[in-house]
Design a protein around this motif. Structure first.
Motif, PDB file in Angstrom:
ATOM      1  N   ARG A  29      14.443 -21.252  89.302  1.00  0.00           N
ATOM      2  CA  ARG A  29      14.579 -22.696  89.043  1.00  0.00           C
ATOM      3  C   ARG A  29      14.061 -23.044  87.645  1.00  0.00           C
ATOM      4  O   ARG A  29      14.663 -23.859  86.940  1.00  0.00           O
ATOM      5  CB  ARG A  29      13.827 -23.518  90.093  1.00  0.00           C
ATOM      6  CG  ARG A  29      14.411 -23.455  91.463  1.00  0.00           C
ATOM      7  CD  ARG A  29      15.724 -24.196  91.531  1.00  0.00           C
ATOM      8  NE  ARG A  29      16.217 -24.152  92.901  1.00  0.00           N
ATOM      9  CZ  ARG A  29      17.490 -24.059  93.214  1.00  0.00           C
ATOM     10  NH1 ARG A  29      18.404 -24.028  92.277  1.00  0.00           N
ATOM     11  NH2 ARG A  29      17.865 -24.016  94.470  1.00  0.00           N
ATOM     12  N   GLU A  32      16.609 -21.907  85.254  1.00  0.00           N
ATOM     13  CA  GLU A  32      17.742 -22.832  85.303  1.00  0.00           C
ATOM     14  C   GLU A  32      17.478 -24.040  84.397  1.00  0.00           C
ATOM     15  O   GLU A  32      18.336 -24.438  83.594  1.00  0.00           O
ATOM     16  CB  GLU A  32      17.976 -23.284  86.742  1.00  0.00           C
ATOM     17  CG  GLU A  32      19.112 -24.259  86.914  1.00  0.00           C
ATOM     18  CD  GLU A  32      19.279 -24.707  88.345  1.00  0.00           C
ATOM     19  OE1 GLU A  32      20.424 -24.994  88.732  1.00  0.00           O
ATOM     20  OE2 GLU A  32      18.262 -24.775  89.096  1.00  0.00           O
ATOM     21  N   CYS A  35      17.450 -22.844  80.694  1.00  0.00           N
ATOM     22  CA  CYS A  35      18.792 -22.546  80.181  1.00  0.00           C
ATOM     23  C   CYS A  35      19.597 -23.824  79.972  1.00  0.00           C
ATOM     24  O   CYS A  35      20.341 -23.932  78.991  1.00  0.00           O
ATOM     25  CB  CYS A  35      19.524 -21.594  81.133  1.00  0.00           C
ATOM     26  SG  CYS A  35      18.838 -19.932  81.119  1.00  0.00           S
TER      27      CYS A  35
END
Length: 58
Positions: A29, A32, A35
């Protein structure tokens, strides 16, 4: 580029192996979020560069 993405994905999977599932979820997470932020910044940079070029052309 596809090979690069695959290498990064395989590297992440390998790095996650020592962690339990709860920690893996947390790490993924965070990645995520990271990114997504990187992609947003890169798109903004590309947009800013294009805008600068347009200004220079005027």
């Amino acid at each position: 580029m596809e090979q690069t993405i695959e290498r990064i994905q395989n590297g992440i999977v390998k790095l996650l192996q020592p962690y339990d599932y709860a920690d893996q979820v947390l790490i993924l997470r965070e990645l995520e979020n990271f990114c997504g932020q990187q992609a947003d910044e890169t798109m903004k940079l590309e947009y800013d560069l294009a805008a600068m070029e347009d200004m220079r052309d005027e």
